[in-house]
Write a protein that holds these residues in place. Structure first.
Motif, PDB file in Angstrom:
ATOM      1  N   GLU A  25       0.843  -1.200   0.000  1.00 19.62           N
ATOM      2  CA  GLU A  25       0.000   0.000   0.000  1.00 19.62           C
ATOM      3  C   GLU A  25       0.875   1.245   0.000  1.00 19.62           C
ATOM      4  OE1 GLU A  25      -1.989   3.507   1.371  1.00 19.62           O
ATOM      5  OE2 GLU A  25      -0.461   2.462   2.547  1.00 19.62           O
ATOM      6  N   PHE A  26       0.538   2.203  -0.848  1.00 23.58           N
ATOM      7  CA  PHE A  26       1.240   3.483  -0.864  1.00 23.58           C
ATOM      8  C   PHE A  26       0.249   4.566  -1.266  1.00 23.58           C
ATOM      9  CE2 PHE A  26       3.511   6.894  -3.083  1.00 23.58           C
ATOM     10  CZ  PHE A  26       4.434   7.260  -2.111  1.00 23.58           C
ATOM     11  N   GLY A  27      -0.063   5.458  -0.316  1.00 28.02           N
ATOM     12  CA  GLY A  27      -0.958   6.576  -0.601  1.00 28.02           C
ATOM     13  C   GLY A  27      -2.317   6.154  -1.098  1.00 28.02           C
ATOM     14  N   GLY A  28      -2.805   4.994  -0.621  1.00 24.79           N
ATOM     15  CA  GLY A  28      -4.108   4.509  -1.056  1.00 24.79           C
ATOM     16  C   GLY A  28      -4.065   3.648  -2.308  1.00 24.79           C
ATOM     17  N   TRP A  29      -2.849   3.401  -2.825  1.00 27.52           N
ATOM     18  CA  TRP A  29      -2.673   2.596  -4.037  1.00 27.52           C
ATOM     19  C   TRP A  29      -1.921   1.316  -3.715  1.00 27.52           C
ATOM     20  CZ3 TRP A  29      -4.215   4.210  -9.040  1.00 27.52           C
ATOM     21  CH2 TRP A  29      -4.765   5.502  -9.091  1.00 27.52           C
ATOM     22  N   GLU A  30      -2.179   0.265  -4.496  1.00 27.02           N
ATOM     23  CA  GLU A  30      -1.412  -0.965  -4.383  1.00 27.02           C
ATOM     24  C   GLU A  30      -0.314  -0.908  -5.438  1.00 27.02           C
ATOM     25  OE1 GLU A  30      -2.192  -5.670  -3.455  1.00 27.02           O
ATOM     26  OE2 GLU A  30      -3.853  -4.405  -4.131  1.00 27.02           O
ATOM     27  N   MET A  31       0.925  -0.769  -4.991  1.00 25.68           N
ATOM     28  CA  MET A  31       2.040  -0.481  -5.882  1.00 25.68           C
ATOM     29  C   MET A  31       3.206  -1.436  -5.641  1.00 25.68           C
ATOM     30  SD  MET A  31       1.086   2.134  -7.702  1.00 25.68           S
ATOM     31  CE  MET A  31       2.634   2.715  -8.405  1.00 25.68           C
ATOM     32  N   PRO A  32       4.051  -1.636  -6.651  1.00 25.99           N
ATOM     33  CA  PRO A  32       5.224  -2.498  -6.460  1.00 25.99           C
ATOM     34  C   PRO A  32       6.288  -1.814  -5.606  1.00 25.99           C
ATOM     35  CG  PRO A  32       5.240  -1.542  -8.662  1.00 25.99           C
ATOM     36  CD  PRO A  32       3.933  -1.150  -8.033  1.00 25.99           C
ATOM     37  N   VAL A  33       6.729  -2.489  -4.543  1.00 29.13           N
ATOM     38  CA  VAL A  33       7.822  -1.944  -3.736  1.00 29.13           C
ATOM     39  C   VAL A  33       9.158  -2.457  -4.259  1.00 29.13           C
ATOM     40  CG1 VAL A  33       7.754  -3.774  -1.975  1.00 29.13           C
ATOM     41  CG2 VAL A  33       8.623  -1.496  -1.387  1.00 29.13           C
ATOM     42  N   GLN A  34       9.133  -3.661  -4.880  1.00 31.52           N
ATOM     43  CA  GLN A  34      10.353  -4.197  -5.472  1.00 31.52           C
ATOM     44  C   GLN A  34      10.005  -5.384  -6.371  1.00 31.52           C
ATOM     45  OE1 GLN A  34      12.245  -5.372  -1.659  1.00 31.52           O
ATOM     46  NE2 GLN A  34      12.236  -7.455  -2.453  1.00 31.52           N
ATOM     47  N   TYR A  35      10.942  -5.731  -7.231  1.00 31.72           N
ATOM     48  CA  TYR A  35      10.819  -6.905  -8.106  1.00 31.72           C
ATOM     49  C   TYR A  35      11.920  -7.898  -7.712  1.00 31.72           C
ATOM     50  CZ  TYR A  35       7.863  -3.786 -10.878  1.00 31.72           C
ATOM     51  OH  TYR A  35       6.879  -2.923 -11.295  1.00 31.72           O
ATOM     52  N   GLY A  36      13.153  -7.651  -8.162  1.00 30.71           N
ATOM     53  CA  GLY A  36      14.264  -8.525  -7.807  1.00 30.71           C
ATOM     54  C   GLY A  36      14.879  -8.185  -6.470  1.00 30.71           C
ATOM     55  N   GLY A  37      14.794  -6.925  -6.048  1.00 30.96           N
ATOM     56  CA  GLY A  37      15.380  -6.468  -4.798  1.00 30.96           C
ATOM     57  C   GLY A  37      15.702  -4.992  -4.869  1.00 30.96           C
ATOM     58  N   ILE A  38      15.557  -4.298  -3.754  1.00 29.13           N
ATOM     59  CA  ILE A  38      15.722  -2.841  -3.735  1.00 29.13           C
ATOM     60  C   ILE A  38      17.140  -2.423  -4.119  1.00 29.13           C
ATOM     61  CG2 ILE A  38      15.744  -0.812  -2.226  1.00 29.13           C
ATOM     62  CD1 ILE A  38      13.377  -2.072  -0.713  1.00 29.13           C
ATOM     63  N   VAL A  39      18.142  -3.076  -3.543  1.00 31.88           N
ATOM     64  CA  VAL A  39      19.527  -2.698  -3.837  1.00 31.88           C
ATOM     65  C   VAL A  39      19.853  -2.949  -5.308  1.00 31.88           C
ATOM     66  CG1 VAL A  39      21.950  -3.206  -3.342  1.00 31.88           C
ATOM     67  CG2 VAL A  39      20.302  -3.061  -1.466  1.00 31.88           C
ATOM     68  N   GLU A  40      19.418  -4.088  -5.836  1.00 33.71           N
ATOM     69  CA  GLU A  40      19.649  -4.412  -7.248  1.00 33.71           C
ATOM     70  C   GLU A  40      19.007  -3.366  -8.163  1.00 33.71           C
ATOM     71  OE1 GLU A  40      17.937  -7.701 -10.412  1.00 33.71           O
ATOM     72  OE2 GLU A  40      18.179  -8.292  -8.320  1.00 33.71           O
ATOM     73  N   GLU A  41      17.781  -2.961  -7.847  1.00 34.69           N
ATOM     74  CA  GLU A  41      17.075  -1.978  -8.664  1.00 34.69           C
ATOM     75  C   GLU A  41      17.708  -0.588  -8.525  1.00 34.69           C
ATOM     76  OE1 GLU A  41      12.953  -2.480  -7.472  1.00 34.69           O
ATOM     77  OE2 GLU A  41      13.138  -4.649  -7.787  1.00 34.69           O
ATOM     78  N   HIS A  42      18.105  -0.251  -7.316  1.00 35.25           N
ATOM     79  CA  HIS A  42      18.789   1.021  -7.067  1.00 35.25           C
ATOM     80  C   HIS A  42      20.053   1.119  -7.922  1.00 35.25           C
ATOM     81  CE1 HIS A  42      20.064   4.366  -4.238  1.00 35.25           C
ATOM     82  NE2 HIS A  42      21.221   4.054  -4.818  1.00 35.25           N
ATOM     83  N   LYS A  43      20.864   0.059  -7.895  1.00 40.16           N
ATOM     84  CA  LYS A  43      22.120   0.070  -8.654  1.00 40.16           C
ATOM     85  C   LYS A  43      21.872   0.085 -10.156  1.00 40.16           C
ATOM     86  CE  LYS A  43      25.091  -1.902  -5.086  1.00 40.16           C
ATOM     87  NZ  LYS A  43      26.002  -3.025  -4.691  1.00 40.16           N
ATOM     88  N   ALA A  44      20.789  -0.546 -10.606  1.00 39.16           N
ATOM     89  CA  ALA A  44      20.455  -0.502 -12.029  1.00 39.16           C
ATOM     90  C   ALA A  44      20.232   0.927 -12.490  1.00 39.16           C
ATOM     91  CB  ALA A  44      19.215  -1.348 -12.303  1.00 39.16           C
ATOM     92  N   VAL A  45      19.541   1.720 -11.673  1.00 37.42           N
ATOM     93  CA  VAL A  45      19.279   3.118 -12.041  1.00 37.42           C
ATOM     94  C   VAL A  45      20.554   3.953 -12.000  1.00 37.42           C
ATOM     95  CG1 VAL A  45      17.993   5.204 -11.420  1.00 37.42           C
ATOM     96  CG2 VAL A  45      16.886   2.970 -11.274  1.00 37.42           C
ATOM     97  N   ARG A  46      21.424   3.691 -11.048  1.00 41.13           N
ATOM     98  CA  ARG A  46      22.677   4.442 -10.958  1.00 41.13           C
ATOM     99  C   ARG A  46      23.661   4.051 -12.074  1.00 41.13           C
ATOM    100  NH1 ARG A  46      20.785   8.156  -8.548  1.00 41.13           N
ATOM    101  NH2 ARG A  46      20.671   8.376  -6.280  1.00 41.13           N
ATOM    102  N   GLU A  47      23.624   2.803 -12.517  1.00 38.96           N
ATOM    103  CA  GLU A  47      24.627   2.307 -13.456  1.00 38.96           C
ATOM    104  C   GLU A  47      24.102   2.131 -14.879  1.00 38.96           C
ATOM    105  OE1 GLU A  47      25.934  -1.301 -11.647  1.00 38.96           O
ATOM    106  OE2 GLU A  47      26.666  -0.282  -9.823  1.00 38.96           O
ATOM    107  N   ALA A  48      22.803   1.886 -15.043  1.00 36.05           N
ATOM    108  CA  ALA A  48      22.230   1.652 -16.374  1.00 36.05           C
ATOM    109  C   ALA A  48      20.893   2.371 -16.499  1.00 36.05           C
ATOM    110  CB  ALA A  48      22.082   0.143 -16.627  1.00 36.05           C
ATOM    111  N   ALA A  49      19.793   1.685 -16.170  1.00 38.74           N
ATOM    112  CA  ALA A  49      18.481   2.340 -16.232  1.00 38.74           C
ATOM    113  C   ALA A  49      17.437   1.495 -15.524  1.00 38.74           C
ATOM    114  CB  ALA A  49      18.061   2.571 -17.674  1.00 38.74           C
TER     115      ALA A  49
END
Length: 373
Positions: A25-49
């Protein structure tokens, strides 16, 4: 994961389930908090997209001969400075100078404006706008018909070029363009909420799932990954970008939040709270939103932890998390103005234990110059 009937869902909800997202739940919405993992996704954005579903955010259109004057009397930034196709970060305040919402406004045409507002504030923002709107201005809330994706990271623009092909009208920073994909209109803005370059893509709900999967396929050679709210929060926190409801609220002014650059106190228009801000600027703020980091290894800061200088509480944490990029905890907090200078030593308290921290200069992270476009 079984859908929750009490929460709102974006047009990409089924796509998130297919991609194996963990939904929250986020702000009244059901939203994805993560897929493979937060750190993995974070690094993807910093290093690729990475690509984020931001369809829960609101889309307002304001049109008419009086639109400019109305919006300049509603928002803190100077809307008159916008040329067609340009956008700016701005804030909507209450009469006490507190933040109703922070948003992005784009000028699509001479008398047509596009506003992107926070998901949890759509109803409140709509009511605030409709309460003040004059007869010569038309307002439309299109939040229910638009979906949106944020494509972020050093390879985001390469992916967008490959996806849309030759002739795609690539926006410059803080610009918006209109193009098409499979005969569907696409609004492409270039602002971002991660500290990286990238674009926000707005399109009809009907094409949302096909659009997302086509974009992921086009981005696969570049390392594109679907990302959730967990990575979005750590990314924006490293960049010291405020989150409404945490770092911004109806009881805090933009000057206290360090957002004075987005407040035009010299424009002739008198927006709600302007007199309060003029007085506050003259007198000086009593508290400021600062960035801090722990001085030693230990638990990361979290919202609502008290901050102390000696035996005196001097503030409270508003945002805090481990930083995947930096390898230590980071946080934002409102503190007494005499404790706000970088280098000041404070302590936050968690479960009765004091953790030493140091006030530091914002932001924690800046993308490399070579990655800027």
């Amino acid at each position: 994961m079984t859908a929750s009937p009490s929460l709102q869902k974006t047009a990409l909800f089924a796509a998130h389930q297919k991609l194996g997202a963990r939904l929250v739940e986020f702000g009244g919405w059901e939203m994805p908090v993560q897929y493979g993992g937060i750190v993995e996704e974070h690094k993807a954005v910093r290093e690729a997209a990475g690509v984020f579903d931001i369809s829960h955010m609101g889309e307002f259109f304001v049109c008419g001969a009086g639109a400019l004057d109305f919006l300049n009397g509603l928002l803190t930034n100077d809307v008159a400075k916008l040329a067609n196709g340009q956008g700016q970060y701005t804030l909507m305040l209450n009469e006490q100078g507190g933040v109703v919402d922070d948003l992005i406004i784009y000028r699509l045409a001479e008398d047509k404006y596009f506003l992107v507002v926070n998901a949890s504030k759509i109803d409140e923002d709509r009511a605030w706008v409709q309460k003040k709107i004059p007869a010569d201005v038309n307002f439309a809330d299109k939040s229910d018909v638009y979906s949106a994706l944020a494509l972020q990271g050093p390879k985001a623009l390469e992916i967008a070029r490959a996806f849309f092909g030759a002739g795609w009208p690539e926006p410059k920073r803080n610009e918006i363009t209109i193009s098409s994909w499979n005969c569907q209109e696409i609004l492409t803005a270039r602002t971002g909420y991660t500290g990286e370059d990238g674009v926000e893509l707005f399109f009809a709900n009907e094409v949302a799932e096909n659009f997302l999967f086509a974009l992921l396929e086009a981005g696969k050679p570049f390392g594109l990954k679907p990302c959730g709210l967990g990575a979005r929060d750590t990314l924006r926190l490293e960049a010291c970008l405020p989150l409404n409801g945490n770092d911004l609220s109806a009881k805090r002014t933009p000057l206290e939040a360090g957002l004075g650059i987005f407040v035009s106190l010299t424009k002739s228009a008198s927006f709600p709270g302007k007199d309060v801000l003029l007085h506050q600027k003259s007198e000086g703020v009593k508290e400021k939103l600062i960035a801090f980091r722990p001085k030693e290894k230990g638990p990361p800061p979290r919202p609502h932890y008290p901050l102390f200088q000696g035996t005196t509480q001097v503030g409270e944490v508003t945002s805090g998390a481990p930083s995947p990029t930096l390898g230590h905890g980071i946080g934002l907090a409102y503190v007494r103005v005499d404790c706000a200078k970088p280098g000041t030593l404070l302590e936050f308290e968690v479960r009765g234990v004091r953790v030493p921290v140091e006030v530091v200069k914002k932001p924690f992270y800046k993308r490399p110059i070579s990655a800027s476009i």
